[in-house]
Design a protein around this motif. Structure first.
Motif, PDB file in Angstrom:
ATOM      1  N   UNK A   1       0.748  -0.988   0.062  1.00 45.77           N
ATOM      2  CA  UNK A   1       0.004   0.025  -0.040  1.00 45.77           C
ATOM      3  C   UNK A   1       1.134   1.151   0.011  1.00 45.77           C
ATOM      4  N   UNK A   2       1.036   2.074  -0.838  1.00 45.81           N
ATOM      5  CA  UNK A   2       0.192   1.739  -2.247  1.00 45.81           C
ATOM      6  C   UNK A   2       0.636   0.677  -3.028  1.00 45.81           C
ATOM      7  N   UNK A   3      -0.109   0.093  -3.928  1.00 47.99           N
ATOM      8  CA  UNK A   3       0.420  -0.974  -4.776  1.00 47.99           C
ATOM      9  C   UNK A   3       1.797  -0.368  -5.848  1.00 47.99           C
ATOM     10  N   UNK A   4       2.414  -1.484  -5.889  1.00 49.23           N
ATOM     11  CA  UNK A   4       3.677  -1.223  -6.757  1.00 49.23           C
ATOM     12  C   UNK A   4       3.372  -1.960  -7.946  1.00 49.23           C
ATOM     13  N   UNK A   5       3.895  -1.474  -9.120  1.00 47.80           N
ATOM     14  CA  UNK A   5       3.930  -2.122 -10.486  1.00 47.80           C
ATOM     15  C   UNK A   5       5.061  -2.099 -10.901  1.00 47.80           C
ATOM     16  N   UNK A   6       5.604  -3.113 -11.603  1.00 46.14           N
ATOM     17  CA  UNK A   6       6.789  -3.176 -12.262  1.00 46.14           C
ATOM     18  C   UNK A   6       6.799  -3.777 -13.427  1.00 46.14           C
ATOM     19  N   UNK A   7       7.202  -3.738 -14.516  1.00 47.59           N
ATOM     20  CA  UNK A   7       7.618  -4.446 -15.811  1.00 47.59           C
ATOM     21  C   UNK A   7       8.721  -5.117 -16.059  1.00 47.59           C
ATOM     22  N   UNK A   8       8.734  -6.187 -16.543  1.00 50.19           N
ATOM     23  CA  UNK A   8      10.036  -7.255 -16.921  1.00 50.19           C
ATOM     24  C   UNK A   8       9.766  -7.652 -18.155  1.00 50.19           C
ATOM     25  N   UNK A   9      10.824  -8.283 -18.749  1.00 47.41           N
ATOM     26  CA  UNK A   9      10.775  -8.754 -20.115  1.00 47.41           C
ATOM     27  C   UNK A   9      10.467 -10.323 -19.770  1.00 47.41           C
ATOM     28  N   UNK A  10       9.846 -10.842 -20.591  1.00 46.47           N
ATOM     29  CA  UNK A  10       9.507 -12.435 -20.763  1.00 46.47           C
ATOM     30  C   UNK A  10      10.587 -13.007 -21.214  1.00 46.47           C
ATOM     31  N   UNK A  11      10.911 -14.261 -21.216  1.00 46.44           N
ATOM     32  CA  UNK A  11      11.965 -14.860 -22.248  1.00 46.44           C
ATOM     33  C   UNK A  11      11.671 -14.444 -23.415  1.00 46.44           C
ATOM     34  N   UNK A  12      10.573 -14.500 -24.134  1.00 44.85           N
ATOM     35  CA  UNK A  12      10.457 -14.015 -25.552  1.00 44.85           C
ATOM     36  C   UNK A  12      11.104 -12.585 -25.513  1.00 44.85           C
ATOM     37  N   UNK A  13      10.473 -11.628 -24.831  1.00 41.67           N
ATOM     38  CA  UNK A  13      11.065 -10.255 -24.604  1.00 41.67           C
ATOM     39  C   UNK A  13      12.662 -10.293 -24.708  1.00 41.67           C
TER      40      UNK A  13
END
Length: 128
Positions: free
Chosen positions: A76-88
């Motif tokens: 709280x507050x929510x934390x968002x992160x982006x990551x590469x997939x294996x295909x990425x």
């Protein structure tokens, strides 16, 4: 919802690759994530020349394509992160090759850009 009049032909490998890294900003989004810039706000700061709405659209599209994934942390507050997939991750050598080609040829392209006009094949004739 908008539907394209002409369906996308994704049978061709080049079309698929261009769908992933094509456009003005997608490669930059992927590169940010590759360099460890994973939170949406940090990506927006890094890409401040781009409207945040456009960045968010690219993030969503790359997620739908399975190139990146969104990790939501139960905080709280929510934390968002982006990551590469294996295909990425597998697209990174392609992007590195494109960057190398661009660095090797940017002066040539910049020199010829002013003389370019649709239908002008002079550039192709020079390389033959």
């Amino acid at each position: 919802m908008y539907q394209k009049k002409i369906p996308e032909l994704l049978d061709c490998g080049l079309s698929v690759a261009i769908k992933v890294v094509g456009g003005k900003w997608k490669a930059w989004v992927i590169d940010c994530i590759r360099r460890g810039i994973r939170r949406p706000s940090a990506i927006h700061r890094e890409m401040q020349a781009v409207n945040p709405r456009i960045v968010n659209l690219h993030l969503k599209e790359l997620e739908e394509l399975g190139i990146i994934y969104k990790e939501i942390f139960a905080e709280v507050p929510a934390r968002v992160e982006y990551r590469l997939t294996p295909v990425g991750m597998s697209i990174l050598p392609v992007m590195e090759a494109l960057e190398q080609w661009g660095n090797e040829n940017k002066e040539y392209v910049n020199r010829h850009q002013a003389g370019y006009a649709p239908g002008n094949c002079a550039l192709l004739q020079e390389t033959n």
